[in-house]
Design an enzyme around this catalytic site. Structure first.
Site, short mmCIF file in Angstrom:
data_model
loop_
_atom_site.label_atom_id
_atom_site.label_comp_id
_atom_site.label_asym_id
_atom_site.label_seq_id
_atom_site.Cartn_x
_atom_site.Cartn_y
_atom_site.Cartn_z
CG HIS A 1 45.03 -28.74 16.40
ND1 HIS A 1 44.05 -27.78 16.57
CD2 HIS A 1 44.65 -29.80 17.17
CE1 HIS A 1 43.13 -28.25 17.41
NE2 HIS A 1 43.46 -29.47 17.76
CG ASP B 1 26.98 -36.88 -0.92
OD1 ASP B 1 27.78 -37.47 -1.67
OD2 ASP B 1 25.76 -36.82 -1.14
#
Length: 467
Positions: free
Chosen positions: A179, A407
């Site tokens: 992070h 995808d």
């Protein structure tokens, strides 16, 4: 169906994936990647842990799938090269010869990211989805670097990927993403770029792919404040904290576009009939945050005088003037809050609560962002997970992130799930609903008795489309 035996995830292999070509930073002024206040303040937080379930795989061998993922990851790391580096720090020595501070940066050394292949022999896609049930505890085993905090990125990789084969077909692709390197916007930017590379080339090497959205790596600091930032501590023990959450129940709740439209209409109607200020328009997400805040506060059975807060993770890119690029690769978020008493929250209705949420968001513009940054430069600090008080609700993530656009050449994911990182009582994460159209999924984390009360809360359950 999941067997009665304890589900196990077995690690079959682990290797290091490095950028497919030399680090671009080597020819752009060196490998040191300075950290902004938004970055360095995250040293105590856990890695971001998000993953996607794919159930519509083509008739390819797992080795073919793994090869595609590894080679495209190497190409992605060429573009997102800080993720292949490690954290580094320098001690600042005072006039007395003692340590007076620490300065942190990312060393873009191309050391690489972890790539793990695992198998879950008795866990199916249906078990992962757990429709209408709490999120199964085994989901956290799909994520590497469990329990790691961002400071561990000095020795641990800044990115680790785990691909877990499921019984009956399907895979779960999970990332643990430091992070300090970036926020949720950066995380999903990387995930989508990786997927774009994977489906772009027939040979799946990804070599030479020009991304539709290349990341912007140049660090942004307000005028007059230059890197590096010095944390004014003599030892890391003064600011590093490891957080272990209590036992929680975690559950997904679905809100259809029709349900959200009804919440929005109700919040705006109540807001306009209870206030002389009629120019405010409540959004569907603000109405949803108000519903969650009110419902969880009731479920906690607070006395009327108890103060409670709704914290909101707000990204700053578009709020600055001029705005930061949407492709800025780093952190650019603040957790803002509105605080009222439990009695006020219950008595004044959804519209009143939504106006408080709206006020916090609408007031967070360029001047407010710059003020907070100047305050940070005057007194640098590192956030601690214990700062989230047990009376608050924390709304994180965003349904605007393009999660279902990832995808890899297999079509749309079937679901998004999270690891155990950065969870505590009252943490609520927002995701787009898979069917689109403005629908939203919420992952809610609560103490067991509070979750039980929430499931009986009429106002909340009336708006939930499914759980």
């Amino acid at each position: 169906m999941l067997s009665s035996s304890t589900p196990l995830v077995e690690i079959l292999s682990k290797l290091t994936v490095k950028p497919s070509e030399p680090n671009p930073s080597s020819t752009a002024g060196g490998q040191r990647h300075h950290l902004t206040p938004w970055d360095v303040s995250m040293l105590n937080a856990h890695y971001i842990q998000k993953g996607l379930l794919f159930t519509n795989l083509p008739p390819l061998s797992i080795n073919h799938i793994l090869h595609r993922l590894k080679t495209s990851l190497a190409a992605a790391l060429q573009h997102f090269y800080p993720l292949a580096g490690r954290l580094a720090n320098q001690k600042v020595i005072g006039k007395d010869g003692k340590v007076a501070g620490f300065q942190f940066h990312v060393d873009c050394n191309g050391e690489g990211a972890d790539f793990i292949h695992a198998v879950a022999g008795n866990i199916t896609a249906g078990d992962v989805l757990a429709s209408g049930k709490d999120i199964p505890s085994f989901v956290k085993s799909f994520f590497p670097l469990d329990g790691a905090i961002n400071h561990d990125g000095h020795s641990a990789p800044l990115l680790a990927v785990q691909v877990t084969e499921l019984a009956g077909g399907g895979v779960f692709v999970a990332c643990s993403f430091n992070h300090v390197v970036g926020d949720g916007t950066a995380y999903w930017h990387f995930f989508n770029a990786w997927a774009e590379i994977a489906r772009f080339k027939a040979d799946h090497t990804g070599a030479g792919v020009k991304l539709s959205r290349p990341p912007v790596h140049r660090r942004w600091f307000i005028d007059g404040e230059n890197p590096p930032i010095t944390l004014p501590f003599s030892d890391t023990s003064e600011f590093i904290e490891r957080f272990s959450p209590p036992r929680l129940r975690e559950r997904f709740f679905h809100f259809s576009c029709d349900s959200l439209a009804g919440l929005k209409a109700r919040a705006n109607h109540e807001s306009r009939t209870t206030s002389t200020e009629n120019t405010v328009t409540i959004s569907s997400l603000q109405a949803l945050a108000a519903l969650v805040w009110r419902s969880i506060t009731r479920a906690r059975r607070f006395p009327p005088e108890q103060l409670t807060s709704c914290r909101l993770s707000i990204q700053n890119r578009s709020r600055l003037s001029p705005p930061l690029s949407a492709d800025y690769f780093g952190n650019s978020i603040y957790a803002l809050k509105s605080t009222v008493s439990a009695g006020e929250l219950e008595a004044n209705g959804l519209g009143w609560a939504a106006r408080r949420v709206n006020s916090v968001i609408s007031s967070h513009a360029d001047a407010a962002v710059r003020r907070l940054l100047r305050e940070y430069h005057a007194a640098p600090a590192v956030y601690k997970m214990t700062m989230y008080d047990p009376e608050s609700v924390m709304m994180a993530s965003s349904p605007r992130f393009d999660m279902y656009g990832c995808d890899f050449g297999w079509g749309k994911p079937s679901a998004v799930r999270c690891g155990a990182a950065n969870k505590f009582d009252g943490k609520v994460s927002s995701f787009p609903g898979r069917e689109g159209g403005g629908s939203v999924d919420l992952e809610v984390c609560l103490l067991p008795e509070v979750m039980e009360n929430l499931l009986r809360d009429n106002e909340f359950t009336a708006s939930v489309s499914s759980s």
